[in-house]
Each structure stands twice: as structure tokens, then as C-alpha cells.
Design a protein around this motif. Structure first.
Motif, PDB file in Angstrom:
ATOM      1  N   ARG A 158      -5.428  -4.142  -5.187  1.00  0.00           N
ATOM      2  CA  ARG A 158      -5.226  -4.796  -3.893  1.00  0.00           C
ATOM      3  C   ARG A 158      -4.154  -4.077  -3.070  1.00  0.00           C
ATOM      4  O   ARG A 158      -4.292  -3.917  -1.854  1.00  0.00           O
ATOM      5  CB  ARG A 158      -4.841  -6.266  -4.137  1.00  0.00           C
ATOM      6  CG  ARG A 158      -4.775  -7.082  -2.875  1.00  0.00           C
ATOM      7  CD  ARG A 158      -4.422  -8.526  -3.192  1.00  0.00           C
ATOM      8  NE  ARG A 158      -4.153  -9.271  -1.967  1.00  0.00           N
ATOM      9  CZ  ARG A 158      -3.518 -10.430  -1.922  1.00  0.00           C
ATOM     10  NH1 ARG A 158      -3.092 -10.997  -3.047  1.00  0.00           N
ATOM     11  NH2 ARG A 158      -3.307 -11.045  -0.778  1.00  0.00           N
ATOM     12  N   LEU A 159      -3.096  -3.637  -3.741  1.00  0.00           N
ATOM     13  CA  LEU A 159      -2.042  -2.890  -3.022  1.00  0.00           C
ATOM     14  C   LEU A 159      -2.618  -1.637  -2.380  1.00  0.00           C
ATOM     15  O   LEU A 159      -2.360  -1.337  -1.208  1.00  0.00           O
ATOM     16  CB  LEU A 159      -0.928  -2.472  -3.987  1.00  0.00           C
ATOM     17  CG  LEU A 159       0.210  -3.424  -4.291  1.00  0.00           C
ATOM     18  CD1 LEU A 159       1.183  -2.761  -5.258  1.00  0.00           C
ATOM     19  CD2 LEU A 159       0.944  -3.880  -3.029  1.00  0.00           C
ATOM     20  N   LEU A 160      -3.387  -0.886  -3.176  1.00  0.00           N
ATOM     21  CA  LEU A 160      -3.939   0.379  -2.674  1.00  0.00           C
ATOM     22  C   LEU A 160      -4.933   0.119  -1.541  1.00  0.00           C
ATOM     23  O   LEU A 160      -4.950   0.838  -0.534  1.00  0.00           O
ATOM     24  CB  LEU A 160      -4.627   1.144  -3.814  1.00  0.00           C
ATOM     25  CG  LEU A 160      -3.705   1.596  -4.962  1.00  0.00           C
ATOM     26  CD1 LEU A 160      -4.539   2.153  -6.124  1.00  0.00           C
ATOM     27  CD2 LEU A 160      -2.712   2.646  -4.488  1.00  0.00           C
ATOM     28  N   PRO A 180       0.243   5.785  -2.145  1.00  0.00           N
ATOM     29  CA  PRO A 180       1.710   5.841  -2.178  1.00  0.00           C
ATOM     30  C   PRO A 180       2.226   7.195  -1.703  1.00  0.00           C
ATOM     31  O   PRO A 180       1.448   8.122  -1.500  1.00  0.00           O
ATOM     32  CB  PRO A 180       2.026   5.646  -3.666  1.00  0.00           C
ATOM     33  CG  PRO A 180       0.826   6.182  -4.375  1.00  0.00           C
ATOM     34  CD  PRO A 180      -0.358   5.921  -3.482  1.00  0.00           C
ATOM     35  N   ALA A 181       3.529   7.299  -1.570  1.00  0.00           N
ATOM     36  CA  ALA A 181       4.168   8.580  -1.242  1.00  0.00           C
ATOM     37  C   ALA A 181       3.705   9.618  -2.252  1.00  0.00           C
ATOM     38  O   ALA A 181       3.645   9.348  -3.455  1.00  0.00           O
ATOM     39  CB  ALA A 181       5.687   8.441  -1.296  1.00  0.00           C
ATOM     40  N   GLY A 182       3.365  10.804  -1.770  1.00  0.00           N
ATOM     41  CA  GLY A 182       2.937  11.885  -2.662  1.00  0.00           C
ATOM     42  C   GLY A 182       1.455  11.868  -2.964  1.00  0.00           C
ATOM     43  O   GLY A 182       0.905  12.857  -3.419  1.00  0.00           O
ATOM     44  N   ARG A 187       5.583  -1.067   0.535  1.00  0.00           N
ATOM     45  CA  ARG A 187       5.724  -0.480   1.876  1.00  0.00           C
ATOM     46  C   ARG A 187       7.067   0.213   2.032  1.00  0.00           C
ATOM     47  O   ARG A 187       7.179   1.260   2.660  1.00  0.00           O
ATOM     48  CB  ARG A 187       5.505  -1.545   2.951  1.00  0.00           C
ATOM     49  CG  ARG A 187       4.016  -1.854   3.123  1.00  0.00           C
ATOM     50  CD  ARG A 187       3.745  -2.857   4.176  1.00  0.00           C
ATOM     51  NE  ARG A 187       4.333  -4.151   3.823  1.00  0.00           N
ATOM     52  CZ  ARG A 187       4.229  -5.240   4.557  1.00  0.00           C
ATOM     53  NH1 ARG A 187       3.601  -5.197   5.710  1.00  0.00           N
ATOM     54  NH2 ARG A 187       4.761  -6.369   4.161  1.00  0.00           N
ATOM     55  N   LEU A 188       8.100  -0.359   1.438  1.00  0.00           N
ATOM     56  CA  LEU A 188       9.416   0.287   1.494  1.00  0.00           C
ATOM     57  C   LEU A 188       9.392   1.625   0.745  1.00  0.00           C
ATOM     58  O   LEU A 188       9.958   2.628   1.201  1.00  0.00           O
ATOM     59  CB  LEU A 188      10.467  -0.647   0.890  1.00  0.00           C
ATOM     60  CG  LEU A 188      11.931  -0.325   1.175  1.00  0.00           C
ATOM     61  CD1 LEU A 188      12.219  -0.315   2.675  1.00  0.00           C
ATOM     62  CD2 LEU A 188      12.848  -1.340   0.470  1.00  0.00           C
ATOM     63  N   ALA A 189       8.731   1.647  -0.397  1.00  0.00           N
ATOM     64  CA  ALA A 189       8.621   2.902  -1.159  1.00  0.00           C
ATOM     65  C   ALA A 189       7.853   3.948  -0.354  1.00  0.00           C
ATOM     66  O   ALA A 189       8.211   5.131  -0.351  1.00  0.00           O
ATOM     67  CB  ALA A 189       7.945   2.646  -2.505  1.00  0.00           C
TER      68      ALA A 189
END
Ligand code: KMH
Ligand code: ZN
Length: 292
Positions: free
Chosen positions: A165-167, A173-175, A141-143
Motif C-alpha cells: 500500500r505504501l508503494l 523510495p529514495a534510490g 514521505r519524510l524518508a
């Protein structure tokens, strides 16, 4: 959300070569060619860029050549690499197995282009490299918030599920690109074999847009060849491999990058330029040279 530009032509893909020149584990006393000072790191980065690398995965060391996550040193390192090279600068958030979670999160304060993000815990030789879900979530989340493009490090097949799971939980993510890197052959992680790499690649979630691989130690060459054959990208460097051939210690990181570039060229998948690498990963120079 802004439209994500298409990645380079997938039918004629070049090869992203990432160099991991230092790591946190190799001892300078035993390997004097390991780049541990800022001057050595910058010189090595320039040589590796000239040899075909487009991204650098950075761990830094202190005055005594010990691994550190000192925030000022990290900022100075990012600035120096940006001033002297066009490489995509990726800071390790893995650090060493002894680094506290707070210091690993604070790595993003140095505003790199990219950061590593390991998708689960793994035995690491005699130690444990801890990456519990709460740390992965906080880092991710910070990224996203800082617009730093993560590279998802996969040391084991189960970590592919951590990536999924993250996705699923936090979105892209960014980009908008999802780049994963298999780090194979670590004692405690997935074997450094083409078969294990194939299993990992086949298990990747559909959101993954590119992947690379490295093999620790003697798995270096078979994993490199298998990754190239399967359309993957490459990571090489003294973080992962200290022998160029049997009985022949590496002279430096550029030697390993040069061989990877030659192999990639032979397989008609030439090394990506830094501009092409930025396009593949959708990394822009969001953060100015003087940032920090
Ligand atoms: N040095 C390892 C404990 C990363 O850079 O993100 C962790 C590592 C992974 O090298
Ligand atoms: Zn690393």
C-alpha cells in the motif's frame, strides 16, 4: 527521475549481512556485553564490519543504558559510526514500544543512510508496537524527502500488504530500490519458521528488489539457513538473539556476524562488502560525515 543503476549480478548474489547490535529491549544489567555506550557501539561496529557485516541497524541508549531517541545522541552516533566504519548506517525509527510518534519521525533529522520502517502494528510480547497507517505514511514521505533509504520491517504477513500500500500510494523510495526485512519469531508476529518465511517471500510485491530475514531467539538459525537458501539476505545481532548455542550466551555481536559470514561463504553467497551493499540498496553517502 534519475535512472536507478542495476543491482549486483542476481545470478551470483552475495549476502548482505546487517548487524542489529543493541535493540531497545535487552537489559544491560543482565547482558553486560550489550553495546550501549557510544564507545562500545563504535567498537562493536568495527568488529562486526571486520567479521562481514555491511549495514548496522542502530538503537541507542542513554547514560543509564535505557533506550532513547535523543536527537543529539542520534546525530553523534551517526557521525561516530561514519568516522570509524564504512557500514551503511541505519537508524531505527521503531525505537521502543514506549516512544511517541513525533520522536520516531525526528530520527530522520540525524540524516542516516537508511532507516527502518515497520509496515503495520503488531503485538510485541506483552506490549503493542504501534505503526498506524498515518505514521507509516509520514515516515515514508519524510524518508523520500530527506533521501533516506528505508528498510521495510515486516513482523507479520499482513504487513506485506502495508508495504504494498505504501508503494502504491506514494511511489518508490529514495534510490529506487525496495529492501524488506522479515523479523520473525517475535511473540505476536509471524512464526520463525522456514514455512512462514516462504509465505512472506511469496507474498512480496514485485517492486521488492531485495529482502533479508532474522529469527528472534531460537528461530535464529533455521530462519538464517532458510533465508540463505531462498536467496535472501541476513540480519543478526543481540537485538534478536542472545544465545550462540544451547547454554552458550553470545560473547558479542561479531560472534554472530562471523557465523553468518561462514554460512554465507559455505553456500557460495559470500558477504557483500560495504561498497557492494551500497550498490544493492542504492545508498550513497549523501550526507557528509560532518552533517549536523
Ligand atoms: N524495538 C521495537 C519496538 C525497528 O527497529 O524499527 C521496534 C523495532 C523495530 O526494533
Ligand atoms: Zn530495531
Amino acid at each position: 527521475m534519475p535512472r536507478v543503476p542495476a543491482p549486483p549480478n542476481p545470478r551470483h548474489p552475495g549476502t548482505l549481512i546487517t548487524v542489529a547490535p543493541t535493540g531497545a529491549e535487552v537489559e544491560k544489567a543482565r547482558w553486560p556485553q550489550l553495546p550501549t555506550t557510544l564507545a562500545e557501539l563504535v567498537a562493536e561496529a568495527r568488529a562486526c564490519e571486520a567479521a562481514g557485516a555491511a549495514m548496522i541497524h542502530v538503537h541507542i541508549r542513554d547514560e543509564e543504558h535505557r533506550p532513547t531517541l535523543d536527537p543529539a545522541r542520534l546525530r553523534d552516533t551517526v557521525t561516530a559510526l561514519r568516522e570509524s566504519t564504512d557500514l551503511v548506517v541505519q537508524l531505527s525509527t521503531g525505537g521502543s514500544v514506549h516512544d511517541p510518534f513525533g520522536a520516531r519521525l525526528a530520527v530522520l533529522d540525524a540524516q542516516p543512510d537508511s532507516c527502518s520502517l515497520t509496515c503495520g502494528s503488531v503485538n510485541f510480547g506483552d506490549d503493542v508496537f504501534l505503526n498506524p497507517w498515518h505514521l507509516m505514511s509520514d515516515l515514508y514521505r519524510l524518508a523520500q524527502e530527506r533521501e533516506v533509504v528505508p528498510e521495510f520491517e515486516l513482523f507479520d504477513l499482513g504487513q506485506v500488504e502495508g508495504l504494498r500500500r505504501l508503494l502504491a500510494t506514494y511511489g518508490p523510495p529514495a534510490g529506487g530500490r525496495v529492501h524488506a526485512d522479515f523479523v520473525t519469531g517475535l511473540p505476536g508476529g509471524m512464526p520463525g519458521t522456514p514455512a512462514a518465511l516462504l509465505a512472506g517471500v511469496q507474498a512480496l510485491p514485485p517492486e521488492v528488489t531485495s529482502w533479508s530475514a532474522t529469527g528472534i531467539g531460537r528461530s535464529h538459525l533455521p530462519v538464517m539457513a532458510a533465508a540463505l537458501a531462498m536467496g535472501g539476505h541476513l540480519r543478526v545481532g543481540m537485538e534478536d538473539n542472545l544465545m550462540f548455542a544451547k547454554g552458550q550466551p553470545v560473547t558479542g555481536n561479531a560472534q554472530l556476524v562471523g557465523r553468518a559470514a561462514r554460512l554465507a561463504n559455505e553456500l557460495q553467497r559470500p558477504p557483500l562488502t560495504t561498497t557492494e551493499a551500497r550498490s544493492l540498496l542504492n545508498v550513497s553517502r549523501r550526507h557528509s560525515v560532518s552533517a549536523g
